[in-house]
Design a protein around this motif. Sequence first.
Motif, short mmCIF file in Angstrom:
data_model
loop_
_atom_site.label_atom_id
_atom_site.label_comp_id
_atom_site.label_asym_id
_atom_site.label_seq_id
_atom_site.Cartn_x
_atom_site.Cartn_y
_atom_site.Cartn_z
N GLY A 123 -80.38 -34.20 -27.96
CA GLY A 123 -81.37 -34.16 -29.04
C GLY A 123 -81.32 -32.85 -29.79
O GLY A 123 -81.55 -32.80 -31.00
N THR A 124 -80.99 -31.77 -29.10
CA THR A 124 -80.90 -30.44 -29.70
C THR A 124 -79.71 -29.70 -29.08
O THR A 124 -79.19 -30.13 -28.06
N ASP A 125 -79.33 -28.58 -29.69
CA ASP A 125 -78.24 -27.77 -29.11
C ASP A 125 -78.65 -27.29 -27.72
O ASP A 125 -79.81 -27.02 -27.45
N ASN A 126 -77.67 -27.20 -26.85
CA ASN A 126 -77.85 -26.74 -25.47
C ASN A 126 -78.81 -27.61 -24.67
O ASN A 126 -79.37 -27.17 -23.67
N HIS A 127 -79.01 -28.84 -25.09
CA HIS A 127 -79.87 -29.77 -24.36
C HIS A 127 -79.13 -30.25 -23.12
O HIS A 127 -77.91 -30.40 -23.12
N GLN B 91 -74.18 -30.24 -22.60
CA GLN B 91 -73.31 -30.05 -23.75
C GLN B 91 -72.34 -28.90 -23.48
O GLN B 91 -72.75 -27.84 -23.00
N LEU B 92 -71.07 -29.11 -23.78
CA LEU B 92 -70.06 -28.06 -23.63
C LEU B 92 -69.80 -27.33 -24.94
O LEU B 92 -69.46 -26.16 -24.94
N CYS C 186 -68.53 -32.35 -27.33
CA CYS C 186 -67.99 -32.53 -25.99
C CYS C 186 -69.09 -32.22 -24.98
O CYS C 186 -69.79 -31.22 -25.10
N CYS C 187 -69.25 -33.11 -24.02
CA CYS C 187 -70.27 -32.94 -22.99
C CYS C 187 -69.61 -33.17 -21.63
O CYS C 187 -68.44 -33.51 -21.55
N ALA C 188 -70.39 -32.96 -20.58
CA ALA C 188 -69.89 -33.21 -19.23
C ALA C 188 -71.01 -33.82 -18.40
O ALA C 188 -72.20 -33.61 -18.67
N ILE C 189 -70.60 -34.56 -17.40
CA ILE C 189 -71.54 -35.09 -16.41
C ILE C 189 -71.20 -34.42 -15.09
O ILE C 189 -70.02 -34.33 -14.72
N GLU C 190 -72.21 -33.89 -14.44
CA GLU C 190 -72.04 -33.26 -13.14
C GLU C 190 -72.71 -34.16 -12.10
O GLU C 190 -73.85 -34.57 -12.29
N LEU C 191 -71.98 -34.47 -11.05
CA LEU C 191 -72.52 -35.28 -9.96
C LEU C 191 -72.52 -34.46 -8.69
O LEU C 191 -71.54 -33.76 -8.39
#
Length: 124
Positions: free
Chosen positions: A33-37, A62-63, A68-73
């Motif tokens: 929704g926003t930067d660094n969300h 967000q990267l 570009c984003c990432a999912i951490e599990l």
Amino acid sequence: MSAGKPNTQVEFEIYANATDLNHAAVSLTGFPGTDNHSFTWELGSENPRDRFAFYFRLRVFQLSPKGCCAIELRFNNNQKPPDQKIVEFCIKAPLADFDRLGAMFTTFSRLEDLTMEWTVSSAE
């Protein structure tokens, strides 16, 4: 849940309800929704005093501002060695993949399907 990337693969059980899935869906649809969300979904606890059977964390962040984003599990079965199992890794993906993941959680939270499969840049 089964998750992985090259050289890392894990399968574990988590217990959640449709409300948890729907909350994740709402948070991931239109992400970010926003930067660094970032969005974090946690189940259980790693604190031994809480006596949870497991700990699960799914975090999306967000990267770069270009999408570009990432999912951490992270999963911890909260057992003592030698039965202890802890795994944590990240998967990079384009922003649109996380919006699609949110839409898939919305559908899956209706509890009409037994399985859901999300892959980067492809979904079933």
